[in-house]
Scaffold this motif. Structure first.
Motif, PDB file in Angstrom:
ATOM      1  N   LEU A  80      10.712  -6.578  25.722  1.00 39.17           N
ATOM      2  CA  LEU A  80      10.303  -6.319  27.106  1.00 39.17           C
ATOM      3  C   LEU A  80       9.948  -4.851  27.300  1.00 39.17           C
ATOM      4  N   ASP A  81      10.553  -3.969  26.537  1.00 37.46           N
ATOM      5  CA  ASP A  81      10.147  -2.559  26.600  1.00 37.46           C
ATOM      6  C   ASP A  81       8.687  -2.400  26.180  1.00 37.46           C
ATOM      7  N   ALA A  82       8.274  -3.191  25.219  1.00 38.00           N
ATOM      8  CA  ALA A  82       6.865  -3.129  24.803  1.00 38.00           C
ATOM      9  C   ALA A  82       5.956  -3.617  25.937  1.00 38.00           C
ATOM     10  N   VAL A  83       6.420  -4.591  26.719  1.00 35.01           N
ATOM     11  CA  VAL A  83       5.645  -5.047  27.882  1.00 35.01           C
ATOM     12  C   VAL A  83       5.579  -3.921  28.909  1.00 35.01           C
ATOM     13  N   ARG A  84       6.711  -3.275  29.153  1.00 38.90           N
ATOM     14  CA  ARG A  84       6.728  -2.155  30.119  1.00 38.90           C
ATOM     15  C   ARG A  84       5.759  -1.061  29.688  1.00 38.90           C
ATOM     16  N   ALA A  85       5.761  -0.731  28.412  1.00 33.12           N
ATOM     17  CA  ALA A  85       4.878   0.318  27.902  1.00 33.12           C
ATOM     18  C   ALA A  85       3.417  -0.126  28.025  1.00 33.12           C
ATOM     19  N   TYR A  86       3.166  -1.386  27.724  1.00 34.51           N
ATOM     20  CA  TYR A  86       1.802  -1.932  27.811  1.00 34.51           C
ATOM     21  C   TYR A  86       1.286  -1.787  29.251  1.00 34.51           C
ATOM     22  N   ALA A  87       2.134  -2.119  30.225  1.00 37.79           N
ATOM     23  CA  ALA A  87       1.735  -2.030  31.633  1.00 37.79           C
ATOM     24  C   ALA A  87       1.586  -0.569  32.063  1.00 37.79           C
ATOM     25  N   ALA A  88       2.491   0.277  31.599  1.00 43.62           N
ATOM     26  CA  ALA A  88       2.452   1.690  31.995  1.00 43.62           C
ATOM     27  C   ALA A  88       1.173   2.364  31.496  1.00 43.62           C
ATOM     28  N   GLU A  89       0.682   1.898  30.356  1.00 48.50           N
ATOM     29  CA  GLU A  89      -0.558   2.475  29.803  1.00 48.50           C
ATOM     30  C   GLU A  89      -1.795   1.998  30.562  1.00 48.50           C
ATOM     31  N   ARG A  90      -1.622   0.982  31.408  1.00 46.94           N
ATOM     32  CA  ARG A  90      -2.765   0.382  32.122  1.00 46.94           C
ATOM     33  C   ARG A  90      -2.447   0.276  33.611  1.00 46.94           C
ATOM     34  N   PRO A  91      -2.219   1.402  34.279  1.00 46.46           N
ATOM     35  CA  PRO A  91      -1.702   1.358  35.654  1.00 46.46           C
ATOM     36  C   PRO A  91      -2.646   0.714  36.668  1.00 46.46           C
ATOM     37  N   THR A  92      -3.951   0.683  36.371  1.00 40.17           N
ATOM     38  CA  THR A  92      -4.877   0.115  37.360  1.00 40.17           C
ATOM     39  C   THR A  92      -5.142  -1.370  37.112  1.00 40.17           C
ATOM     40  N   GLU A  93      -4.640  -1.890  35.992  1.00 40.65           N
ATOM     41  CA  GLU A  93      -4.909  -3.296  35.674  1.00 40.65           C
ATOM     42  C   GLU A  93      -3.902  -4.218  36.346  1.00 40.65           C
ATOM     43  N   LYS A  94      -4.389  -5.383  36.726  1.00 43.72           N
ATOM     44  CA  LYS A  94      -3.480  -6.417  37.248  1.00 43.72           C
ATOM     45  C   LYS A  94      -2.931  -7.189  36.060  1.00 43.72           C
ATOM     46  N   ILE A  95      -1.645  -7.068  35.854  1.00 39.18           N
ATOM     47  CA  ILE A  95      -1.000  -7.739  34.729  1.00 39.18           C
ATOM     48  C   ILE A  95      -0.075  -8.810  35.296  1.00 39.18           C
ATOM     49  N   PHE A  96      -0.469 -10.062  35.095  1.00 39.38           N
ATOM     50  CA  PHE A  96       0.271 -11.178  35.681  1.00 39.38           C
ATOM     51  C   PHE A  96       1.322 -11.693  34.701  1.00 39.38           C
ATOM     52  N   VAL A  97       2.557 -11.531  35.082  1.00 38.93           N
ATOM     53  CA  VAL A  97       3.670 -12.107  34.317  1.00 38.93           C
ATOM     54  C   VAL A  97       3.816 -13.535  34.810  1.00 38.93           C
ATOM     55  N   ILE A  98       3.562 -14.497  33.912  1.00 40.61           N
ATOM     56  CA  ILE A  98       3.494 -15.899  34.356  1.00 40.61           C
ATOM     57  C   ILE A  98       4.658 -16.734  33.827  1.00 40.61           C
TER      58      ILE A  98
END
Ligand SMILES: NC(=O)c1ccc[n+]([C@@H]2O[C@H](COP(=O)([O-])OP(=O)(O)OC[C@H]3O[C@@H](n4cnc5c(N)ncnc54)[C@H](OP(=O)(O)O)[C@@H]3O)[C@@H](O)[C@H]2O)c1
Length: 163
Positions: A80-98
């Motif tokens: 999940l830390d890798a998910v957090r880092a992935y999202a942090a690197e893409r702050p303007t993208e909509k990342i839907f956790v489904i």
């Protein structure tokens, strides 16, 4: 930004025997419309319930297993830390956790928006949405779904933003 997108029925039920407990095409249509062109993040069990990669979306799969266990076009993250880092690197993208429940539970403190479909019916379930403290969110949109022959329940689409 991280957005949870899910549907729950009475008692916060979200899954049964590895699948959705209900058939609600209007919610599937909503899911498709909202996620199209964006990124989806799915736990390995939820991914296993799909026929394959969801088209026209970046598919991120969370698993302890190696990327070689999944389709080559998927992005496999091992924590999940890798998910957090992935999202942090893409702050303007909509990342839907489904989902599913394991992924929702692990990211509840990180999520910025909640997109919840409330299905006002009871179903047998073995997977539940983890508890959410809604006092930390404000309702920003609420649309009733249309009940009809193909969608035989009352249901509502809601969107919440973290305060
Ligand atoms: N109603 C809805 O909107 C909705 C949405 C999504 C899912 N669902 C339902 O929910 C059920 C599945 O949910 P679930 O909670 O059982 O499973 P899940 O969250 O989809 O997937 C669990 C898997 O994710 C991986 N995982 C979890 N935490 C991890 C971590 N910290 N690091 C790396 N990998 C991690 C592990 O995969 P590995 O074992 O491969 O390591 C784990 O077995 C199904 O019935 C599905 O239909 C419903």
């Amino acid at each position: 930004m991280l957005i949870f997108l899910w549907a729950e029925s009475q008692g916060h039920v979200i899954g049964f025997r590895g699948q959705l407990p209900w058939h609600l095409p209007a919610d599937m249509h909503y899911f498709k419309t909202v996620t199209m062109g964006n990124t989806i993040v799915t736990g390995a069990k939820t991914f296993a319930s799909f026929p394959g990669l969801l088209p026209n979306r970046t598919n991120v799969i969370v698993s302890h297993r190696p990327a070689s266990d999944f389709p080559a076009e998927a992005i496999v993250l091992n924590s999940l830390d890798a998910v957090r880092a992935y999202a942090a690197e893409r702050p303007t993208e909509k990342i839907f956790v489904i989902g599913g429940a394991q992924i929702f539970a692990g990211l509840i403190d990180d999520v910025d928006y909640l997109y919840r479909t409330n299905i006002e019916a009871g179903f047998d379930g073995d997977t539940w949405m983890p508890a959410i403290d809604y006092s930390k969110f404000q309702l920003i949109d609420r649309q009733p779904g249309v009940r009809n022959e193909k969608n035989p329940y009352d249901f509502t689409f809601e969107q919440y933003q973290r305060l």
